[in-house]
Design an enzyme around this catalytic site. Structure first.
Site, PDB file in Angstrom:
ATOM      1  N   ARG A  98       0.890  -1.171   0.000  1.00 23.18           N
ATOM      2  CA  ARG A  98       0.000   0.000   0.000  1.00 23.18           C
ATOM      3  C   ARG A  98       0.918   1.207   0.000  1.00 23.18           C
ATOM      4  O   ARG A  98       1.700   1.402   0.949  1.00 23.18           O
ATOM      5  CB  ARG A  98      -0.896  -0.021   1.236  1.00 23.18           C
ATOM      6  CG  ARG A  98      -1.633   1.278   1.467  1.00 23.18           C
ATOM      7  CD  ARG A  98      -2.715   1.164   2.519  1.00 23.18           C
ATOM      8  NE  ARG A  98      -3.882   0.474   1.982  1.00 23.18           N
ATOM      9  CZ  ARG A  98      -5.103   0.518   2.520  1.00 23.18           C
ATOM     10  NH1 ARG A  98      -5.327   1.196   3.625  1.00 23.18           N
ATOM     11  NH2 ARG A  98      -6.094  -0.135   1.958  1.00 23.18           N
ATOM     12  N   HIS A 125      -7.223   0.728  -6.453  1.00 19.41           N
ATOM     13  CA  HIS A 125      -7.479  -0.147  -5.300  1.00 19.41           C
ATOM     14  C   HIS A 125      -8.156  -1.419  -5.841  1.00 19.41           C
ATOM     15  O   HIS A 125      -9.344  -1.655  -5.616  1.00 19.41           O
ATOM     16  CB  HIS A 125      -8.367   0.579  -4.285  1.00 19.41           C
ATOM     17  CG  HIS A 125      -8.350  -0.004  -2.912  1.00 19.41           C
ATOM     18  ND1 HIS A 125      -7.563  -1.080  -2.548  1.00 19.41           N
ATOM     19  CD2 HIS A 125      -9.039   0.340  -1.785  1.00 19.41           C
ATOM     20  CE1 HIS A 125      -7.762  -1.352  -1.272  1.00 19.41           C
ATOM     21  NE2 HIS A 125      -8.654  -0.513  -0.788  1.00 19.41           N
ATOM     22  N   GLN A 128     -10.143  -3.972  -3.655  1.00 20.90           N
ATOM     23  CA  GLN A 128     -11.423  -3.392  -3.242  1.00 20.90           C
ATOM     24  C   GLN A 128     -12.458  -3.565  -4.365  1.00 20.90           C
ATOM     25  O   GLN A 128     -13.592  -3.987  -4.128  1.00 20.90           O
ATOM     26  CB  GLN A 128     -11.243  -1.904  -2.915  1.00 20.90           C
ATOM     27  CG  GLN A 128     -12.526  -1.230  -2.486  1.00 20.90           C
ATOM     28  CD  GLN A 128     -13.030  -1.737  -1.144  1.00 20.90           C
ATOM     29  OE1 GLN A 128     -12.285  -1.750  -0.176  1.00 20.90           O
ATOM     30  NE2 GLN A 128     -14.269  -2.168  -1.074  1.00 20.90           N
ATOM     31  N   ASP A 216     -17.235   7.141  -1.567  1.00 20.69           N
ATOM     32  CA  ASP A 216     -16.005   6.948  -0.793  1.00 20.69           C
ATOM     33  C   ASP A 216     -15.734   8.274  -0.095  1.00 20.69           C
ATOM     34  O   ASP A 216     -16.358   9.300  -0.403  1.00 20.69           O
ATOM     35  CB  ASP A 216     -14.846   6.552  -1.735  1.00 20.69           C
ATOM     36  CG  ASP A 216     -13.534   6.270  -1.003  1.00 20.69           C
ATOM     37  OD1 ASP A 216     -13.562   6.038   0.230  1.00 20.69           O
ATOM     38  OD2 ASP A 216     -12.471   6.290  -1.660  1.00 20.69           O
ATOM     39  N   CYS A 256     -16.493   1.536   0.435  1.00 20.85           N
ATOM     40  CA  CYS A 256     -15.330   0.688   0.751  1.00 20.85           C
ATOM     41  C   CYS A 256     -14.950   0.744   2.221  1.00 20.85           C
ATOM     42  O   CYS A 256     -14.310  -0.160   2.728  1.00 20.85           O
ATOM     43  CB  CYS A 256     -14.149   1.094  -0.126  1.00 20.85           C
ATOM     44  SG  CYS A 256     -13.578   2.775   0.202  1.00 20.85           S
ATOM     45  N   ARG A 284     -13.860  -8.604   1.108  1.00 17.22           N
ATOM     46  CA  ARG A 284     -12.438  -8.303   0.860  1.00 17.22           C
ATOM     47  C   ARG A 284     -11.585  -9.560   1.035  1.00 17.22           C
ATOM     48  O   ARG A 284     -10.620  -9.779   0.313  1.00 17.22           O
ATOM     49  CB  ARG A 284     -11.951  -7.185   1.797  1.00 17.22           C
ATOM     50  CG  ARG A 284     -12.566  -5.804   1.545  1.00 17.22           C
ATOM     51  CD  ARG A 284     -12.119  -5.230   0.195  1.00 17.22           C
ATOM     52  NE  ARG A 284     -10.682  -5.294   0.061  1.00 17.22           N
ATOM     53  CZ  ARG A 284      -9.832  -4.364   0.523  1.00 17.22           C
ATOM     54  NH1 ARG A 284     -10.299  -3.273   1.083  1.00 17.22           N
ATOM     55  NH2 ARG A 284      -8.524  -4.501   0.367  1.00 17.22           N
TER      56      ARG A 284
END
Ligand code: CP
Ligand code: NVA
Length: 300
Positions: A98, A125, A128, A216, A256, A284
């Site tokens: 990340r 992402h 996700q 988001d 998310c 996830r």
């Protein structure tokens, strides 16, 4: 050839479908392709879902995850991304990270002879997005193809990856983002080459008739200094019950997470009957397990 997953579009449409099929299977069906092997999980930013789901995915595939914060590794500060990659791939079967700058992942992938997985960058992402697609298809009990997916908010990493997975699966995507926080021409052309996707500055227009409404945070990790400016710019973009009422009668809300109630989403929506955010969060794990297995050569 070593396969990497830095963006959803690193997979073909058929491969996305294969990953979703693997994700729907019980974990033991995938076997233990990581038996006796490690997976390095490097984090330049905090995480709850991505860390835990990826660690548990590696465990379920028979491997041993090693979580490391960047204070210890120091990508490009203690040593170069390339040197870290060349060393760690001697210990691990998978490298995952990340990062702030997506370019660190592309540099990693360039020198890696084991799969590199994006655990969120400023650009994308993908794990996700795979979980988002899995969730939407679970809700539908069938394929996403032909459905209408709306996203209201910031055109960010999550939005970009969501659009890619939806378009590859044959869904239509409608974005509503404030001016200044929309895609640029190159990005519009790139996505429109994948399928039916449009952008508006009016949330009601994007959400009208949608099967799914996503949002988001307005302030992604690393953008904290702009929080006040952003909150002003996104006024009117809160997903509340009135906006959800414009969607299809059985529409579902996805996020998310982490979520900021009262900003990008009203509590009445995220905590209400149309929300599937915890199912989405749990997915996830299934998406991560399937994606890693796929990169290791497991096929449905
Ligand atoms: N959705 C998501 O990636 O959450 P974390 O930042 O907690 O991993
Ligand atoms: N867009 C958000 C997603 C968090 C999971 C961020 O990058 O911080």
């Amino acid at each position: 050839m070593t396969r990497h997953l830095l963006e959803v579009v690193d997979l073909t449409a058929a491969e996305v479908r294969a990953v979703l099929e693997l994700a729907a299977r019980p974990p033991e069906v995938l076997g233990r392709p990581l038996e006796g092997q490690g997976a390095a999980l490097l984090f330049e930013k905090p995480s709850a879902r991505t860390r835990h789901s990826t660690e548990m995915a590696v465990v379920q595939l028979g491997g041993h995850p090693i979580y490391t914060r960047d204070e210890e590794v120091g990508l490009d500060s203690r040593e170069s991304v390339e040197d870290v990659t060349r060393v760690l791939q001697g210990y691990h079967r998978v490298l995952a990270a990340r990062v702030y700058e997506h370019e660190k992942l592309t540099r990693m992938a360039k020198v890696a002879d084991v799969p590199v997985v994006n655990l969120l960058s400023d650009r994308a992402h993908p794990l996700q997005a795979l979980a988002d697609a899995l969730t939407m298809e679970q809700v539908l009990g069938g394929p996403l193809s032909g459905r209408l997916v709306a996203y209201v908010g910031d055109y960010n990493n999550v939005a970009r990856s969501l659009a890619e997975v939806c378009l590859l699966l044959g869904a239509t995507v409608r974005f509503a983002c404030p001016h200044g926080y929309q895609w640029d021409d190159a990005e519009r052309e790139r996505l429109q080459a994948l399928g039916d996707v449009t952008m508006t500055g009016r949330p009601a227009e994007a959400v009208a008739g949608a099967d799914f409404v996503h949002t988001d945070t307005w302030v992604s990790m690393g953008q904290e200094a702009d929080a006040q400016i952003r909150k002003q710019a996104f006024e009117g973009f809160t997903v509340d019950d009135a906006l959800m009422d414009l969607a299809a009668p059985d529409a579902r809300f996805l996020h998310c997470l982490p979520a900021y109630r009262g900003l990008e989403v009203a509590a009445e929506v995220i905590d209400g009957p149309r929300s599937v955010v915890f199912q989405q969060g749990h997915n996830r794990l299934h998406a991560a397990r399937a994606a890693i297995a796929f990169l290791l050569g497991i096929r449905p």
